[in-house]
Enzyme design. Structure first.
Site, short mmCIF file in Angstrom:
data_model
loop_
_atom_site.label_atom_id
_atom_site.label_comp_id
_atom_site.label_asym_id
_atom_site.label_seq_id
_atom_site.Cartn_x
_atom_site.Cartn_y
_atom_site.Cartn_z
N LYS A 70 0.85 -1.19 0.00
CA LYS A 70 0.00 0.00 0.00
C LYS A 70 0.87 1.23 0.00
CE LYS A 70 -4.01 2.06 0.51
NZ LYS A 70 -3.61 2.89 -0.64
N LYS A 94 5.07 2.20 8.44
CA LYS A 94 3.91 3.04 8.76
C LYS A 94 2.66 2.18 8.93
CE LYS A 94 3.81 6.69 6.19
NZ LYS A 94 3.55 7.60 5.06
N LYS A 106 5.18 2.00 -3.09
CA LYS A 106 5.11 3.41 -3.49
C LYS A 106 5.33 3.52 -4.98
CE LYS A 106 4.75 7.43 -1.30
NZ LYS A 106 4.15 7.64 0.02
N THR A 190 -4.56 12.90 6.67
CA THR A 190 -3.15 12.98 7.09
C THR A 190 -2.99 14.09 8.13
OG1 THR A 190 -2.54 12.21 4.89
CG2 THR A 190 -0.77 13.09 6.26
N ASN A 220 -1.79 19.67 1.07
CA ASN A 220 -2.97 19.07 1.71
C ASN A 220 -2.73 18.76 3.20
OD1 ASN A 220 -4.24 16.36 2.60
ND2 ASN A 220 -5.67 17.13 1.08
N SER A 357 -7.19 5.51 4.15
CA SER A 357 -7.15 4.73 2.90
C SER A 357 -7.60 3.30 3.17
CB SER A 357 -5.73 4.70 2.33
OG SER A 357 -5.48 5.82 1.51
#
Ligand code: GLU
Length: 439
Positions: A70, A94, A106, A190, A220, A357
């Protein structure tokens, strides 16, 4: 010197300190030393003037022991394989820090998206998915937004993937627009996650409502975090983007500065004319000045390696919240620790994004959608619980919060890797000492 190391070498170095605090078989580290697979692709794109331009993209799946990989997709001129590999590595830890059933991956494309028209951007986004379609999937690898990508791009990408597979599978990508199967609360997740980490630990850090905050990187994550902090009574005195920073010791109106930046596409134009940006005088400062401001709380929310051995000594804040991935180098970490400055580490501080997510993926797979309150409550519970655990562990061992966060996540990874069998386990089988438990 550590500063000359690659970003990936620096990233892997974090494990060394954490290893001393977790009891696990040595081969766990062997398993985590290298990415599982790395893909490099060329993406030919028809430009608006009729010419053909080829872009380079990457997708790295680092480790999938705990679940499908992810992680986001970055569109940036400085993207390279070293950076994408590091970002994928961080995603592994994470996801484990917040106990999501995911591994880490990623992606990235070398491009300055601000130089493309929207149609070119759409063709590039679809072209990237065409190039990596065999690599991703709801049970293998699930992309999401990252620096300079957004819900609209995730919508195009999901649509392209669905065109290729000829069925609707929204859970292949998260961070989609709400109308296309996105989750409530994903856009602010986030920043909100980092806000919950801050509120959970503020007393221990010696900060709280009334404390001054500087935010480096007003995208963001930086924006939402600044907004939540200011709504709680923190005083956001400075924000910056890639062009520069503004400083107002009495506090900025976070919303109006962001609206202005959105309209004018850069903070530089908020320096300050017109009616939207507040006309109380801003001082215009540099990004470096912002980092060195005499504030209580510093939020690096831009890119990697913003705080190095060169400028760590100038930092005066009591604590840092790493909303960016990898903003502090290992050498800078040491300097900050010696100065008694607490660093809330990226793998915890910005994990709110991937947590929501995960909620989006769950909702897509169930075809049942949650209200905002449910999303925010679940996020708050996870972020506060993991923050408290990591703080307690750091105190118990007398270590910095990053080492504690890595140790915490390494122990979860280690249990999963061990459950698949280790040397001891296989050795027992070979020597006949394995006893099957009869049903
Ligand atoms: N790009 C974000 C991160 O670095 C979000 C990843 C995701 O939602 O999968 O954590």
């Amino acid at each position: 010197m550590g500063e000359e190391k690659t970003t990936f070498e620096n990233a892997r170095q974090r494990l060394n300190a954490a290893m001393e605090h977790v009891d696990f078989p040595s081969e766990v580290i062997e398993r985590l030393k290298y990415p599982k697979s790395s893909l490099r692709v060329s993406i030919p794109v028809r430009m608006d003037d009729g010419s053909l331009k080829t872009f380079t993209g990457f997708r790295v799946r680092y480790d999938d022991t705990r679940g499908p990989t992810k992680g986001g997709i970055r569109f940036h001129p400085q993207v390279d394989l070293d950076e994408v590999t590091s970002l994928a590595f961080w995603m592994v830890f994470k996801c484990a820090v917040v106990d999501l059933p995911f591994g880490g991956g990623k992606g990235g494309v070398i491009v300055d998206p601000k130089e493309l028209s929207l149609l070119e951007l759409e063709r590039l986004s679809r072209g990237y998915i065409d190039a990596i379609a065999d690599f991703i999937g709801p049970d293998t690898d699930i992309p999401a937004p990252d620096v300079y990508t957004n819900p609209m791009i995730m919508g195009w990408m999901t649509d392209e993937y669905n065109n290729i597979t000829r069925h609707k599978e929204p859970s292949v990508i998260t961070g989609k627009p709400l109308e296309l199967g996105g989750s409530r609360g994903r856009d602010s997740a986030t920043g909100r996650g980092g806000y919950f980490v801050t509120r959970e630990l503020e007393k221990q850090l010696g900060i709280g409502p009334g404390s001054t905050v500087a935010v480096q990187g007003f995208g963001n994550a930086g924006y939402w975090n600044a907004l939540f902090l200011s709504e709680a009574g923190y005083k956001v005195v400075a924000v910056s983007d890639s062009k520069g920073a503004i400083y107002q010791p009495n506090g900025l109106d976070v919303k109006s500065v962001y609206q202005f930046k959105q309209q004018e596409s850069t903070l530089a134009n908020a320096y300050c004319h017109g009616s939207v940006c507040e006309v109380r005088d801003h001082e215009v400062i540099t990004n470096e000045d912002l980092l060195a401001l005499d504030v209580d709380f510093l939020v690096p929310a831009a890119l990697e390696n913003a705080i190095t051995a060169k400028n760590a000594g100038t930092i005066k804040a009591k604590a840092l919240l790493e909303l960016a991935n990898g903003p502090v180098t290992p050498e800078a970490d040491k300097i900050l620790f010696e100065k008694g400055i607490h660093v809330l580490p990226d793998i915890l501080a910005n994990a709110g994004g991937v947590t929501v997510s995960y909620f989006e993926w769950v909702q897509n797979r169930n075809g049942f959608y949650w209200g905002s309150e449910e999303v925010d409550d679940r996020l708050e519970k996870i972020m506060r619980q993991e923050s408290a655990t990591i703080w307690a562990f750091a105190q118990e061992r007398g270590i910095d919060l990053r080492t504690a966060a890595y140790a915490h996540s390494l122990s979860r990874l280690s249990s999963a890797i061990t459950a698949k069998g280790t040397k001891d386990y296989f050795h027992k089988i070979n020597t006949g000492s394995y006893k099957a438990v009869s049903a």
